[in-house]
Design an enzyme around this catalytic site. Structure first.
Site, short mmCIF file in Angstrom:
data_model
loop_
_atom_site.label_atom_id
_atom_site.label_comp_id
_atom_site.label_asym_id
_atom_site.label_seq_id
_atom_site.Cartn_x
_atom_site.Cartn_y
_atom_site.Cartn_z
N HIS A 18 -88.51 158.22 -43.43
CA HIS A 18 -88.50 158.02 -42.10
C HIS A 18 -87.76 158.85 -41.12
CE1 HIS A 18 -84.16 157.37 -42.86
NE2 HIS A 18 -84.55 156.45 -43.60
N HIS A 21 -84.97 161.12 -42.75
CA HIS A 21 -85.36 162.05 -43.77
C HIS A 21 -85.99 163.18 -42.98
CE1 HIS A 21 -85.95 158.11 -46.01
NE2 HIS A 21 -84.93 158.91 -46.71
N CYS A 126 -71.43 147.94 -54.94
CA CYS A 126 -72.49 147.92 -54.32
C CYS A 126 -73.82 148.56 -55.07
CB CYS A 126 -72.24 148.72 -52.93
SG CYS A 126 -73.78 148.77 -51.94
N CYS A 129 -75.58 151.50 -52.89
CA CYS A 129 -74.95 152.72 -52.66
C CYS A 129 -74.86 153.29 -54.51
CB CYS A 129 -73.46 152.56 -52.22
SG CYS A 129 -73.38 152.44 -50.44
N CYS A 143 -70.02 146.08 -47.79
CA CYS A 143 -70.47 147.78 -47.94
C CYS A 143 -70.63 147.89 -46.38
CB CYS A 143 -71.41 148.05 -48.80
SG CYS A 143 -72.30 149.38 -48.49
N HIS A 146 -74.52 149.06 -46.16
CA HIS A 146 -75.51 147.74 -46.53
C HIS A 146 -75.20 146.53 -45.87
CE1 HIS A 146 -76.31 151.25 -49.42
NE2 HIS A 146 -77.74 150.95 -49.09
N LYS A 295 -78.06 151.49 -36.65
CA LYS A 295 -78.45 152.25 -37.68
C LYS A 295 -79.96 151.68 -38.12
CE LYS A 295 -78.02 154.22 -42.23
NZ LYS A 295 -77.12 154.05 -43.34
N LYS A 298 -84.48 149.24 -42.75
CA LYS A 298 -85.93 148.82 -43.33
C LYS A 298 -85.96 147.16 -43.25
CE LYS A 298 -87.01 148.91 -47.58
NZ LYS A 298 -87.19 149.28 -49.16
#
Length: 645
Positions: A18, A21, A126, A129, A143, A146, A295, A298
């Site tokens: 995405h 990256h 987690c 992670c 977390c 997440h 943030k 997905k």
């Protein structure tokens, strides 16, 4: 010879690439190209991280063997990078046999030295992670990355004596201020290290997780994914005895997003110390690309696919936007409309217009041939040449500081000065007077040379555009072949050589048509009423999308001074994670000395403007009251650059 080694994180292959990256990898590419430009020998590494719980789970859900799953997804990244013009030298995969051997070599070395022991641990884990958390790291018991509660996990494993190296790491970071950059992330790691550091669990039982690199001294266990993944930075260079390792490890620069600061800023340096390897040179940490202030996720459907944008707007416009609109180290909001505005304003209007009209005038007045430069300089030429020198100086400094937006701003200062020079000299008027032929030639030659210099400076950011510009200026060079000392001299064109006008570098996007299309797509079937139209009927109302484009951050006033001949304006230097110069109309209400140390709110993403000849790189917020202006300030100490929401 000077050398430079740059790495991206190796990307986890449980999802397709995405914009996050793409940004990290394009940054590394820009840096790699810049250091090549200034004459360094470089090595650029990227790749994929392919072991661990998440991969095994994702493979099961996809009904695939883990190896088939990672082969498929790793290829998505490998195929994407050439399409984004990424110039990496090597693509590593943690399933490579050569990498596995280095991981096992380092594990055995650290184990033999007594820094790995067997024990039992119970903690909050987690899965996203793939690591244990301490209570103080959680946000509302979840977390922070997440947004889910970790699970309680207890098992026997091998542990790395990370706590043994805590004091060494604190001293090393304090003694080497450039080790972790920007400073906010250095301070974050030091803050974390004020608490006792726990030892690191570095294995997983094979009965629970078989997808990993076997521990060399106990085949009942596989290696914890972070102890495996981080080693890629040395395994790719052929550690321990490879020639690449000897040449490039001393100049290693890692680029990461802030969510993996702890593994890179704490795990990795202590692992290196335990293995007897010198620490990396620098860790460069950037923020998140956000969608509507959140943030990208997905699961929430807020992931931006880079190729979708490239196919619509072109690769170089996409690359330019990413590097121009994010201040490295801070978060940035992604907006397709903002990309279009950058394309139209900076690329089509400023750069494209300068290049197009320069070549059009050379075609019309010089038969498309590079004219001589033999006329005496006037003050206008001296100012333009001075801007060339200033831009080169600011550009080089900013690039070395990872201040990419500033480097581009310095190039656009030159572009804007050159456009102004065209208006000041009016070549079309000079052409009417035969006695001005010599000066006309000088003006056009200088404009051609400035366009050539701009083409070289934008090469790390927009390599295709750079090559296109150089080709039309009669220079047959690839972007990666350009060199600072040779290609940034003021006179680099051959007199009498042919130039070609060609098509516009960046065709404008019809923003109104785009907005209309967005409006149509936003209509709900069967609703019969367009909500956007209704909002526009409301006077003085803006949408949340429009408001989200405004970036408000906290800044600390470092310097303040009066501006001569102005009763209203003050010139401030404000720390927002980087130093910004801001001109503020508050002189009637505040004395300069009253402002030092104040935490104020800054609009951080305004286009720079000049007030009384002084550039302002933002706007300070104040409330209007019957008694005058009152600055918006914070009622507690918050770090500079903190977002205001």
């Amino acid at each position: 010879m000077n050398r430079f080694y740059v790495t991206t994180p190796i990307y986890y292959v449980n999802a397709a690439p995405h914009i996050g990256h793409a940004y990290t990898t394009i940054v590394a590419d820009v840096v790699n190209r810049f250091y090549k430009l200034i004459g360094h020998e470089t090595f650029f590494l990227t790749g994929t991280d392919e072991h661990g719980d998440k991969i095994a789970q994702a493979a099961r859900e996809a009904g695939l063997d883990p190896k088939d799953y990672v082969d498929r997804n790793s290829q998505l990244f490998k195929d994407l990078w050439p399409r984004l013009n990424i110039s990496n030298d090597y693509f590593i995969r943690t399933t490579d046999e050569s990498h596995k051997k280095v991981v096992q070599y380092i594990l055995q070395k650290v184990y033999d030295s007594g820094d790995i022991y067997f024990g039992s641990y119970r903690g909050l884990y987690c899965i996203g992670c793939e690591r244990f958390f301490m209570e103080r790291e959680l946000v509302d018991g979840k977390c922070p990355d997440h947004d889910r509660e970790p699970i309680v996990r207890e098992e026997e494993n091998y542990f790395f004596k990370m706590s043994k190296y805590q004091d060494w790491l604190v001293k090393y970071i304090e003694d080497n201020p450039d080790f972790i950059q920007p400073e906010r992330y250095r301070n974050e790691v030091l803050s974390f290290l004020k608490e006792p550091l726990e030892d690191l669990c570095i294995s997983r039982p094979r009965e629970r997780l078989s997808w990993g690199i076997p521990i060399p001294f106990d085949d009942r266990y596989v290696t914890y994914v972070w102890f495996d993944a981080l080693i890629n930075y040395v395994s790719a260079l052929g550690y321990p005895s490879g020639e690449l390792f000897k040449r490039f490890w001393p100049v290693a620069n890692h680029i990461i997003a802030k969510d993996i600061l702890k593994p890179h800023g704490i795990y990795w340096p202590t692992m290196l110390k335990a293995a007897g390897i010198e620490p990396y040179r620098s860790l460069h940490v950037h923020g998140y690309w956000k969608i509507e202030e959140a943030k990208m996720s997905k699961s929430k459907g807020t992931v931006v696919r880079p190729l979708d944008l490239v196919e619509i707007y072109g690769l170089d416009a996409f690359r330019y936007f990413l590097l121009r609109d994010m201040v490295f180290g801070l978060d940035a909001n992604f907006s397709e409309e903002a990309l279009i505005q950058r394309l139209n304003s900076d690329l089509a209007n400023d750069l494209g217009n300068l290049f197009s009209r320069t070549l059009a005038m050379v075609k019309k007045f010089c038969n498309s041939l590079v004219p001589p430069l033999n006329e005496a300089e006037t003050e206008k030429e001296k100012e333009l040449i001075s801007q060339v020198d200033l831009t080169k100086e600011e550009y080089e400094k900013s690039m070395k500081e990872f201040a990419f937006h500033k480097a581009l701003m310095s190039v656009w200062e030159l572009i804007n000065r050159a456009n102004k020079y065209v208006d000041e000299t009016s070549p079309w008027e000079l052409a009417k007077d035969e006695t001005q032929k010599g000066y006309l030639n000088k003006v056009l030659r200088l404009l051609l040379e400035v366009n050539r210099i701009v083409a070289v400076l934008v090469a790390p950011f927009m390599p295709d555009t750079s090559e296109k510009m150089l080709t039309r200026l009669g220079i047959k060079k690839k972007a990666l072949e350009l060199r600072w000392n040779d290609d940034l001299k003021l006179l680099g064109l051959k007199e009498g050589s042919k130039v070609e006008k060609g098509k516009a570098l960046f065709p404008r996007i019809d923003i109104d048509a785009w907005k209309e299309k967005q409006k149509e797509e936003s209509k709900e079937p069967g609703n019969g009423e367009d909500k956007i139209d209704e909002a526009k009927k409301m006077e003085n109302v803006i949408s949340i999308d429009e408001f989200s484009k405004i970036k408000l951050v906290v800044g600390i006033v470092l310097e303040a001074e009066s501006i001569p001949k102005s009763k209203k304006l003050l010139k401030l230097v404000v720390d927002i994670g980087e130093k910004r110069q801001v001109v503020a109309g508050i002189a009637k209400d505040y004395k300069p000395e009253e402002l030092i140390g104040k935490r104020v709110v800054i609009v951080a993403n305004l286009k720079p403007a000049k007030l009384m000849g002084i550039e302002s790189q933002g706007m300070i917020l104040a409330a209007q009251s019957p008694d005058g202006l009152a600055l918006l300030t914070c009622d507690r100490d918050v770090p500079p650059g903190s977002p205001v929401s």
